[in-house]
Design a protein around this motif. Structure first.
Motif, mmCIF file in Angstrom:
data_model
loop_
_atom_site.group_PDB
_atom_site.id
_atom_site.type_symbol
_atom_site.label_atom_id
_atom_site.label_comp_id
_atom_site.label_asym_id
_atom_site.label_seq_id
_atom_site.Cartn_x
_atom_site.Cartn_y
_atom_site.Cartn_z
ATOM 1 N N GLU A 100 35.644 31.851 48.509
ATOM 2 C CA GLU A 100 35.294 30.892 47.466
ATOM 3 C C GLU A 100 34.416 31.528 46.394
ATOM 4 O O GLU A 100 34.270 30.996 45.298
ATOM 5 N N TYR A 101 33.832 32.689 46.708
ATOM 6 C CA TYR A 101 32.964 33.362 45.756
ATOM 7 C C TYR A 101 33.655 34.540 45.086
ATOM 8 O O TYR A 101 33.024 35.469 44.643
ATOM 9 N N LEU A 102 34.970 34.522 45.056
ATOM 10 C CA LEU A 102 35.707 35.558 44.356
ATOM 11 C C LEU A 102 36.544 34.940 43.238
ATOM 12 O O LEU A 102 37.775 34.874 43.320
ATOM 13 N N PRO A 103 35.917 34.451 42.177
ATOM 14 C CA PRO A 103 36.675 33.893 41.069
ATOM 15 C C PRO A 103 37.455 34.981 40.356
ATOM 16 O O PRO A 103 37.194 36.170 40.530
ATOM 17 N N SER A 104 38.404 34.584 39.544
ATOM 18 C CA SER A 104 39.221 35.553 38.821
ATOM 19 C C SER A 104 38.459 36.032 37.593
ATOM 20 O O SER A 104 38.496 35.401 36.539
ATOM 21 N N LEU A 105 37.756 37.140 37.725
ATOM 22 C CA LEU A 105 36.949 37.691 36.642
ATOM 23 C C LEU A 105 37.600 38.957 36.115
ATOM 24 O O LEU A 105 38.180 39.744 36.861
ATOM 25 N N SER A 106 37.476 39.156 34.820
ATOM 26 C CA SER A 106 38.154 40.274 34.181
ATOM 27 C C SER A 106 37.236 41.474 34.027
ATOM 28 O O SER A 106 36.012 41.347 33.904
ATOM 29 N N GLU A 107 37.855 42.642 34.035
ATOM 30 C CA GLU A 107 37.167 43.878 33.697
ATOM 31 C C GLU A 107 37.924 44.526 32.546
ATOM 32 O O GLU A 107 39.159 44.503 32.502
ATOM 33 N N ILE A 108 37.169 45.095 31.599
ATOM 34 C CA ILE A 108 37.774 45.681 30.406
ATOM 35 C C ILE A 108 38.092 47.147 30.651
ATOM 36 O O ILE A 108 37.232 47.923 31.082
ATOM 37 N N TYR A 109 39.324 47.548 30.361
ATOM 38 C CA TYR A 109 39.760 48.938 30.447
ATOM 39 C C TYR A 109 40.272 49.393 29.075
ATOM 40 O O TYR A 109 40.505 48.582 28.176
ATOM 41 N N ASN A 168 45.439 55.491 32.604
ATOM 42 C CA ASN A 168 46.704 56.091 32.154
ATOM 43 C C ASN A 168 47.893 55.158 32.311
ATOM 44 O O ASN A 168 48.988 55.450 31.818
ATOM 45 N N ASP A 169 47.695 54.047 33.011
ATOM 46 C CA ASP A 169 48.782 53.084 33.164
ATOM 47 C C ASP A 169 48.173 51.712 33.400
ATOM 48 O O ASP A 169 46.958 51.569 33.552
ATOM 49 N N LEU A 170 49.003 50.700 33.424
ATOM 50 C CA LEU A 170 48.569 49.336 33.683
ATOM 51 C C LEU A 170 49.092 48.904 35.050
ATOM 52 O O LEU A 170 50.093 49.432 35.546
ATOM 53 N N PRO A 171 48.415 47.948 35.687
ATOM 54 C CA PRO A 171 48.792 47.586 37.060
ATOM 55 C C PRO A 171 50.139 46.882 37.127
ATOM 56 O O PRO A 171 50.504 46.088 36.256
ATOM 57 N N GLU A 172 50.857 47.200 38.196
ATOM 58 C CA GLU A 172 52.099 46.509 38.519
ATOM 59 C C GLU A 172 52.042 46.183 40.008
ATOM 60 O O GLU A 172 52.193 47.061 40.840
ATOM 61 N N GLY A 173 51.774 44.941 40.323
ATOM 62 C CA GLY A 173 51.665 44.565 41.727
ATOM 63 C C GLY A 173 50.220 44.423 42.168
ATOM 64 O O GLY A 173 49.453 43.651 41.576
ATOM 65 N N ASP A 174 49.819 45.182 43.184
ATOM 66 C CA ASP A 174 48.510 45.046 43.813
ATOM 67 C C ASP A 174 47.420 45.520 42.859
ATOM 68 O O ASP A 174 47.254 46.724 42.621
ATOM 69 N N ILE A 203 41.632 42.976 32.368
ATOM 70 C CA ILE A 203 42.486 42.823 33.549
ATOM 71 C C ILE A 203 41.708 42.048 34.603
ATOM 72 O O ILE A 203 40.558 42.382 34.906
ATOM 73 N N ASN A 204 42.319 40.988 35.166
ATOM 74 C CA ASN A 204 41.688 40.221 36.229
ATOM 75 C C ASN A 204 42.469 40.371 37.527
ATOM 76 O O ASN A 204 43.321 41.266 37.642
ATOM 77 N N ASN A 205 42.191 39.514 38.493
ATOM 78 C CA ASN A 205 42.819 39.656 39.813
ATOM 79 C C ASN A 205 44.330 39.481 39.782
ATOM 80 O O ASN A 205 45.020 39.853 40.737
ATOM 81 N N TYR A 206 44.832 38.908 38.693
ATOM 82 C CA TYR A 206 46.261 38.597 38.629
ATOM 83 C C TYR A 206 47.011 39.485 37.648
ATOM 84 O O TYR A 206 48.232 39.405 37.539
ATOM 85 N N GLY A 207 46.305 40.314 36.900
ATOM 86 C CA GLY A 207 46.968 41.166 35.924
ATOM 87 C C GLY A 207 46.271 41.108 34.578
ATOM 88 O O GLY A 207 45.040 40.933 34.504
ATOM 89 N N LEU A 208 47.028 41.239 33.509
ATOM 90 C CA LEU A 208 46.461 41.233 32.163
ATOM 91 C C LEU A 208 45.900 39.859 31.828
ATOM 92 O O LEU A 208 46.550 38.837 32.061
ATOM 93 N N ASP A 209 44.700 39.841 31.260
ATOM 94 C CA ASP A 209 44.043 38.591 30.875
ATOM 95 C C ASP A 209 44.096 38.484 29.351
ATOM 96 O O ASP A 209 43.123 38.739 28.648
ATOM 97 N N SER A 210 45.244 38.080 28.851
ATOM 98 C CA SER A 210 45.460 38.067 27.400
ATOM 99 C C SER A 210 44.651 36.990 26.700
ATOM 100 O O SER A 210 44.452 37.038 25.485
#
Length: 525
Positions: free
Chosen positions: A249-258, A290-296, A267-274
């Motif tokens: 419950e204490y892991l909200p979907s928070l973004s990190e900037i790359y 060097n790349d963007l996430p695909e999957g995990d 990018i957040n827990n689900y992918g790109l945070d547009s």
């Protein structure tokens, strides 16, 4: 012997010349030549004696320096002092014993005596060495006095601060320690919380202490709690209640900037945070990928090893040259290069050289893979100070880069909080108050404070006036308008979590605070 009449060479002991028969004359040696030769011989002997004595003095001095250094390591400062003074008696024109004596006196917190011995040395040594003494004298001018708040008699394997988990917009701002009145205490592989008066909260009986995303401590006491998904993990929330709550419950979907392909990418827990607007008036670290996430997403994050640069809003302040970087706090941001740490200011300029070791071995890494998932990092600056470690020696600098507590006095120094800091001395822990007895913060302007510090001072007011620790201010509810901050203070001690207690207006020019309850005070009172 040669005949002076005919030039014939005769036997050495001959009386008459064998050729002409005349009597041979013996030539006597000049007395002046004998005197010259004798004088030269005496001078040579004297020079040799001086050289031999000089060699003996040099060896004795070197042996005494080694002996004095050993006494310092053993913290036998009286014997160290006597040893260096003996060197000065042998030769008062060499600089090393004056510098060593200054160390001895500063280790005993006697800064005046340290400056006195340096001034004595300035009258004896060469002009070149005099500069070394002058530089050390100037350094000591910045040293500050400290007093014990809690005497060093607390047994602990370690005491440290947690990573901040209070997020305003994105995770790049959480790479600093948590500003709270509790630190984590470790003893015999168990953990607990200890406040800044030296009081342990309950027992040191937890297998882990961490913080949720509102900077609230959570402790786990169940040895069998951990699984890979954390879904079966029950944690007790210290600052709000003792009700077990699922960790997820204490892991909200928070973004990190790359930084990817010349763009800042959230990018957040689900992918790109547009949908996230990237804006921050304070510097923040960004990693190049060097790349963007695909999957995990978690697996992708753990694979990233790109360099960091410092940004403000979308403006790049530095090149991507840092192996890691912290979050901006109290005017400085920690950066790592070639395995060493230093600090930059808000313009990206180096203030503290990048030559120090990691001062923080309990920096929590996201995403979490194991219990106590820590890496080495550097504590952030706080309240005008920054703790530094180099070659196993700890010191405290101010945010201008000046040494204020030199290396060698304490075995470990934690960041300053509320004008106090934890220190280890001779294997025991205690708390010191830095600066004069009057609160050092009074000399600082409200405009010099970070948002974290302002929030903590406001919370401190409510803690003192209500005798309750159950207050929190969330950064995402703080609004700055011109020279004022609007804050929301929430109460966490009731049956309903995070009930709004009051709204607060902070005047940054005067330091005056007014709240919706009708109370008014000043930040530094």
């Amino acid at each position: 012997m040669k005949c002076k009449y005919c030039g014939t060479k005769n036997e050495r002991n001959a009386t008459y010349c064998s050729q002409c028969g005349k009597k041979l004359e013996v030539v006597k040696k000049s007395k002046s030549k004998i005197i010259i030769i004798s004088t030269i011989t005496v001078i040579a002997i004297i020079i040799a004696a001086i050289f031999i004595n000089k060699q003996l003095d040099t060896k004795q001095i070197n042996d005494l320096l080694v002996q004095g250094d050993r006494y310092i390591e053993e913290k036998d400062y009286k014997k160290a002092e006597d040893t260096y003074l003996e060197i000065i008696e042998i030769d008062d024109k060499i600089v090393e014993p004056y510098l060593k004596l200054a160390d001895v006196y500063t280790y005993q917190n006697d800064y005046d005596k340290a400056k006195e011995i340096l001034e004595q040395g300035e009258e004896k040594v060469s002009d070149e060495d005099k500069d070394k003494l002058n530089d050390r004298h100037d350094e000591i001018d910045h040293y500050i006095d400290f007093s014990w708040v809690v005497e060093p008699d607390i047994d602990a394997d370690d005491i440290y601060y947690l990573r901040s988990s209070s997020v305003e917009n994105y995770l790049n701002t959480t790479k600093k320690q948590m500003l709270k009145n509790y630190a984590v205490i470790k003893k015999d592989d168990r953990y607990g919380l200890i406040d800044d008066d030296g009081n342990v909260l309950d027992d040191i009986d937890c297998i882990e202490v961490l913080a949720n995303f509102n900077d609230i401590y959570i402790v786990e006491t169940d040895d069998n709690y951990y699984d890979n998904n954390f879904n079966n993990s029950n944690f007790f929330e210290v600052d709000r209640s003792v009700t077990p709550i699922p960790f997820y419950e204490y892991l909200p979907s928070l973004s990190e900037i790359y930084y990817y392909n010349d763009e800042l990418i959230p990018i957040n827990n689900y992918g790109l945070d547009s949908g996230l607007t990237i804006e921050s008036d304070l510097p923040y670290p960004v990693q190049q990928v060097n790349d963007l996430p695909e999957g995990d997403i978690s697996a992708w994050q753990l694979e990233q090893d790109g360099k960091y640069a410092i940004f403000v809003n979308d403006k790049q302040l530095t090149d991507f040259i840092y192996e890691d970087a912290g979050s901006f706090c109290d005017g400085l941001i920690a950066v790592k290069k070639d395995g060493k740490w230093g600090y930059l200011n808000a313009e990206g300029k180096e203030v503290i050289p990048i030559e120090y070791d990691a001062s923080w071995n309990q920096f929590e890494v996201y995403p979490r893979e194991t219990i106590n998932n820590f890496s080495d990092f550097a504590y952030s600056a706080s309240e005008g100070f920054v703790t530094l470690l180099k070659d196993d020696k700890w010191q405290l600098n101010d945010t201008d880069g000046n040494i204020v507590i030199p290396a060698g006095i304490f075995d470990k120094i934690l960041p300053v909080y509320n004008g106090k800091c934890w220190v280890e001395q001779d294997g025991k822990w205690g708390i010191i108050k830095v600066g004069e007895e009057t609160n050092q913060e009074q000399e600082r302007s409200s405009q010099d404070l970070s948002l974290d510090e302002i929030c903590q001072l406001v919370i401190n007011h409510y803690v003192k006036t209500t005798n309750s620790n159950d207050y929190v201010i969330f950064e995402n509810e703080c609004v700055k308008e011109n020279n004022t901050y609007q804050l929301v203070v929430r109460y966490t001690g009731g049956n309903t979590a995070n009930v709004m207690y009051s709204t607060v207006t902070v005047d940054l020019e005067t330091g005056q605070v007014e709240d919706s309850v009708g109370d008014s005070w000043y930040l530094f009172e």
